[in-house]
Design a protein around this motif. Structure first.
Motif, PDB file in Angstrom:
ATOM      1  N   GLY B  37       0.786  -1.213   0.000  1.00 51.60           N
ATOM      2  CA  GLY B  37       0.000   0.000   0.000  1.00 51.60           C
ATOM      3  C   GLY B  37       0.826   1.274   0.000  1.00 51.60           C
ATOM      4  O   GLY B  37       0.325   2.336   0.376  1.00 51.60           O
ATOM      5  N   HIS B  38       2.085   1.185  -0.418  1.00 51.63           N
ATOM      6  CA  HIS B  38       2.924   2.380  -0.503  1.00 51.63           C
ATOM      7  C   HIS B  38       3.499   2.509  -1.910  1.00 51.63           C
ATOM      8  O   HIS B  38       3.925   1.511  -2.499  1.00 51.63           O
ATOM      9  CB  HIS B  38       4.077   2.305   0.494  1.00 51.63           C
ATOM     10  N   LEU B  39       3.540   3.739  -2.390  1.00 53.63           N
ATOM     11  CA  LEU B  39       4.197   4.025  -3.648  1.00 53.63           C
ATOM     12  C   LEU B  39       5.688   4.154  -3.357  1.00 53.63           C
ATOM     13  O   LEU B  39       6.078   4.858  -2.427  1.00 53.63           O
ATOM     14  CB  LEU B  39       3.650   5.325  -4.242  1.00 53.63           C
ATOM     15  N   GLU B  40       6.501   3.447  -4.124  1.00 55.31           N
ATOM     16  CA  GLU B  40       7.935   3.469  -3.866  1.00 55.31           C
ATOM     17  C   GLU B  40       8.718   3.720  -5.145  1.00 55.31           C
ATOM     18  O   GLU B  40       8.265   3.387  -6.241  1.00 55.31           O
ATOM     19  CB  GLU B  40       8.369   2.125  -3.255  1.00 55.31           C
ATOM     20  N   ARG B 142      10.080   4.920   0.055  1.00 55.26           N
ATOM     21  CA  ARG B 142       8.665   5.263   0.070  1.00 55.26           C
ATOM     22  C   ARG B 142       8.489   6.733  -0.249  1.00 55.26           C
ATOM     23  O   ARG B 142       9.270   7.580   0.166  1.00 55.26           O
ATOM     24  CB  ARG B 142       8.061   4.955   1.436  1.00 55.26           C
ATOM     25  N   LEU B 143       7.384   7.009  -0.971  1.00 61.28           N
ATOM     26  CA  LEU B 143       7.126   8.378  -1.412  1.00 61.28           C
ATOM     27  C   LEU B 143       5.829   8.894  -0.802  1.00 61.28           C
ATOM     28  O   LEU B 143       4.868   8.138  -0.641  1.00 61.28           O
ATOM     29  CB  LEU B 143       7.018   8.427  -2.939  1.00 61.28           C
ATOM     30  N   GLN B 203      -8.121  -1.543  -6.371  1.00 59.75           N
ATOM     31  CA  GLN B 203      -8.518  -0.338  -5.660  1.00 59.75           C
ATOM     32  C   GLN B 203      -7.363   0.200  -4.820  1.00 59.75           C
ATOM     33  O   GLN B 203      -7.176   1.419  -4.731  1.00 59.75           O
ATOM     34  CB  GLN B 203      -9.721  -0.627  -4.750  1.00 59.75           C
ATOM     35  N   THR B 204      -6.593  -0.702  -4.219  1.00 63.93           N
ATOM     36  CA  THR B 204      -5.437  -0.269  -3.420  1.00 63.93           C
ATOM     37  C   THR B 204      -4.442   0.497  -4.283  1.00 63.93           C
ATOM     38  O   THR B 204      -3.868   1.506  -3.845  1.00 63.93           O
ATOM     39  CB  THR B 204      -4.740  -1.484  -2.777  1.00 63.93           C
ATOM     40  N   VAL B 205      -4.233   0.026  -5.518  1.00 60.27           N
ATOM     41  CA  VAL B 205      -3.338   0.741  -6.439  1.00 60.27           C
ATOM     42  C   VAL B 205      -3.850   2.167  -6.663  1.00 60.27           C
ATOM     43  O   VAL B 205      -3.102   3.139  -6.554  1.00 60.27           O
ATOM     44  CB  VAL B 205      -3.234   0.003  -7.784  1.00 60.27           C
TER      45      VAL B 205
END
Lengths: 252, 252
Positions: B37-40, B142-143, B203-205
């Motif tokens: 669940g994190h954009l990295e 992580r961003l 949906q998480t994306v």
DNA sequence: AAAACTTATATGCAATAAGCATATATCTAG
DNA sequence: CTAGATATATGCTTATTGCATATAAGTTTT
């Protein structure tokens, strides 16, 4: 700010960029305007090889001390006689700032037969009355993308069709596709209108860019509901019922 | 094809690109993935000045004989160990092609203290299992963009915050804003999912990229109605009701 | 001066989409 | 077998869009 050690400073002092072969870098600007319900581009005639006497996008090599945005604005001024890019030059009583945005960077190795040239392409949206007299060296051409195709067709005022120099027709095509898409989420159509305009003129801008008919009643209700239109209180008279004039309410 | 006269050929033969000062041109790639669940972003540690030991985007100088797209793919392969860019390399049984697209060209004259460097930035969307072992020289960060701000914050897995080399944090921020906007009109979220996924994962994306909660029922009804989801007939079991697995139905 | 014509503006209705609350289904854990 | 967790389904309300129809306000023609 990043603090530099002596070691790093020595490294920088001895750095030699010429050790690596470098491509040339240009800025090319797609200048778009709208006249008589047609999308048009301002082109200039090449005076030297390659593609001598071919029509092309105004462009020029990027100078070492200027940013890419500055280079694009310089090209607009020097090659097309257009000044007053929004947010760039001294804020005077600008009647209608020019909308300028980076488009895409074209870097195919063979795109210029002279040497390797990378082109950072921009597009500018210019209200028609902003464009001065044309001449032998620069002119406006009508643009059209046939239904179901992606390549743009370029015509002069006598409907003669042209090929452009280099890959400039491809760049032009990308610009048209870009503004078609961007119209869906950013109010860039206003950049092609005079300061005061009617709803019919705004719809014509949208229909010309999108190359399709829009429903008049839905369009006007949507635009009026958007909050982007500021009534001027004035009317423009024509053959039928006078139309109300609006201004574009820019968000600060 | 454009036919060349003798005069033009002579002109080309005598052309000397070195007569003009030219900037260096690099390609820098923002490699984005999604985990827990994190954009990295995958970053590499600089081994030389300037910004020695700073984390930075994978990048490299553009070679004279390669296109910009080829340069970006080469950077992905050489600096990040990632192969299989969609539509570029030999079409073998690619398990999950990498989505690679040009972002923006950064050309401020002072952005690199060594010499004038223009960076043609790209962004790549990579499904997490595609990314191999990290090490001392490359890692995932992580961003996060705080509410109401535009600058991106970069953290390691221990929540330590980092500044990046050059203007790479700015480039990273532009990439995040780009995919947020693009998600609205192009199904790029699928590029961060494995071949088979659940609606919850999809949906998480979306929620991770947009950094906001979406209504579960509306989201699934909209996605199911979009025609982009191909039911696999299989289920994924967890703690609750098993979820149906889908594939992304790419248009040909 | 009145009628015809042109163009702009306004409004109601139907269809579609999105947000939300509520209900049911189907598994695993205890 | 029950509780808990998660997925799936559906109805209702609100908003938006497309379209048909009506009214308004000018200019041109008779």
């Amino acid at each position: 700010m990043h603090q530099r050690s002596h070691e790093e400073q020595r490294y920088l002092d001895s750095y030699n960029a010429s050790a690596f072969d470098r491509p040339s870098v240009t800025v090319d600007v797609v200048i778009l305007t709208l006249r008589d319900g047609h999308l048009e581009a301002l082109l200039i005639k090449r005076k030297e090889h390659p593609f001598l006497n071919y029509w092309s996008l105004p462009g020029g090599f990027v100078q070492m001390q200027e940013s890419l945005d500055e280079a694009a604005a310089r090209v607009l001024r020097q090659k097309a006689g257009l000044e007053g890019v929004a947010g760039m030059e001294r804020e005077g009583p600008l009647r209608h700032p020019i909308y300028l945005e980076q488009l895409y960077t074209f870097g195919h190795p063979e795109r210029d037969p002279r040497t390797r040239v990378i082109s950072v392409a921009y597009y500018a949206l210019v209200e028609a009355s902003h464009i001065r007299e044309m001449g032998e060296e620069k002119a406006l051409f009508r643009l059209r993308i046939p239904e179901g195709e992606s390549a743009v067709e370029i015509f002069d005022s006598k409907f003669k069709k042209y090929s452009l120099a280099f890959d400039h027709a491809e760049i032009l095509g990308v610009a048209i596709q870009r503004i078609r898409g961007k119209l869906g989420y950013t109010p860039i159509g206003f950049e092609l209108l005079p300061e005061r305009f009617t709803l019919r003129q705004l719809q014509t801008v949208h229909e010309t860019i999108l190359q399709k008919r829009l429903n008049k009643d839905s369009f006007r209700r949507k635009m009026l509901a958007s909050g982007m239109l500021e009534p001027t209180g004035e009317l423009e008279r024509g053959l039928g019922r006078p139309a109300e004039l609006y201004r574009f309410r820019r968000e600060l």
